[in-house]
Design a protein around this motif. Structure first.
Motif, PDB file in Angstrom:
ATOM      1  N   GLN A   1       2.174  11.462   8.838  1.00 15.78           N
ATOM      2  CA  GLN A   1       1.481  12.413   7.965  1.00 15.78           C
ATOM      3  C   GLN A   1       2.329  12.748   6.747  1.00 15.78           C
ATOM      4  O   GLN A   1       1.834  12.763   5.604  1.00 15.78           O
ATOM      5  N   ASP A   2       3.607  13.042   6.989  1.00 14.69           N
ATOM      6  CA  ASP A   2       4.498  13.464   5.923  1.00 14.69           C
ATOM      7  C   ASP A   2       4.688  12.363   4.883  1.00 14.69           C
ATOM      8  O   ASP A   2       4.682  12.625   3.675  1.00 14.69           O
ATOM      9  N   ARG A   3       4.857  11.132   5.338  1.00 12.32           N
ATOM     10  CA  ARG A   3       5.162  10.033   4.416  1.00 12.32           C
ATOM     11  C   ARG A   3       3.920   9.449   3.752  1.00 12.32           C
ATOM     12  O   ARG A   3       3.991   8.987   2.602  1.00 12.32           O
ATOM     13  N   SER A   4       2.804   9.442   4.463  1.00 10.44           N
ATOM     14  CA  SER A   4       1.601   8.821   3.906  1.00 10.44           C
ATOM     15  C   SER A   4       0.732   9.806   3.147  1.00 10.44           C
ATOM     16  O   SER A   4      -0.086   9.406   2.308  1.00 10.44           O
ATOM     17  N   GLY A   5       0.891  11.102   3.445  1.00  7.10           N
ATOM     18  CA  GLY A   5       0.019  12.100   2.847  1.00  7.10           C
ATOM     19  C   GLY A   5      -1.343  12.175   3.492  1.00  7.10           C
ATOM     20  O   GLY A   5      -2.220  12.904   3.020  1.00  7.10           O
TER      21      GLY A   5
ATOM     22  N   THR B   1      -3.809  12.987   6.864  1.00  7.19           N
ATOM     23  CA  THR B   1      -3.852  13.864   8.027  1.00  7.19           C
ATOM     24  C   THR B   1      -4.147  13.063   9.288  1.00  7.19           C
ATOM     25  O   THR B   1      -5.036  12.210   9.295  1.00  7.19           O
TER      26      THR B   1
END
Length: 227
Positions: free
Chosen positions: A162-166, A168
């Motif tokens: 989630q953090d790296r790809s943006g 959810t």
């Protein structure tokens, strides 16, 4: 170990870990613990405070001290954002490998073809509490190449993705069933006999795409509730 606070704490923890004291049961009153462990009232209170700090017990105002349910299912956003362990538990990663195809029931969600299979156990001391596997779509490795390494990700591979790809990640479905242990279950949980176990399966999606499927097998004697 009678006569010491650490002895009382170790004894009660061992009984809870082995489910001879079960979730929801009330501890004996202070006077009984004082007699059993040859402790002062303040010594018993210190021991109870230590057990509360580690999440083994909790107090109910005016009613006493009760054994906590330490095997709650961690699911949904909590599972993704805070990991699968509780206080005092550790993860032992067994393997993380690319495999040609997942099991049929996983392929129904994830699709056929190559994926990453991660295998681990959740332990408390020498006890295996849970044996888990996850099957992760190769597209996740573009953002989280570490999924192919047999180690934990902080807090989970879903949260890192989630953090790296943006994008959810959501738990699209969750099922809980019971089954009699398979040979693989018995080996993973270190059991020497057949037993009934609870199994939780979860499907993780980003948008309309399934990116992972997980299965956790919970050891007998460690009750769970839907969280």
């Amino acid at each position: 170990m009678a006569g010491t606070v650490t002895g009382m704490v170790a004894y009660i923890k061992a009984r809870i870990d082995r489910s001879t004291l079960k979730a929801g049961e009330q501890l004996p009153p202070t006077s009984a613990l004082m007699k059993q462990f040859e402790l002062s009232e303040s010594g018993v209170y210190r021991g109870i405070s230590l057990l509360k700090a580690e999440g083994y017990v909790h107090g109910k105002q005016g009613r006493g001290v009760f054994v906590s349910d330490r095997r709650k299912l961690i699911s949904g956003p909590q599972r993704i954002n805070s990991g699968i362990t509780q206080q005092g538990e550790t993860i032992d990663h067994k393997s993380s490998l690319r495999i040609p195809a997942p099991p049929d029931w996983v392929a129904e969600h994830l699709g056929p073809g190559e994926c990453v299979n991660r295998v681990r156990t959740v332990n408390r001391d020498d006890l295996v509490l849970q044996a888990s596997q996850s099957w992760v779509h190769l597209s996740v490795a573009e953002f989280v190449p570490e999924i192919e390494e047999p180690r934990a990700l902080d807090p989970t591979w879903q949260a890192v993705y989630q953090d790296r790809s943006g994008l959810t990640v959501a738990v699209a479905s969750k099922t809980v069933n019971a089954r009699i242990t398979s040979p693989e279950d018995r080996e993973a949980l270190r059991l020497d006999h057949d037993a009934a176990v609870l199994v939780m399966r979860s499907v993780y999606m980003t948008g309309n795409t399934v990116i992972g499927v997980g299965e956790g097998v919970y050891a007998p004697g460690h009750p769970i509730v839907i969280g």
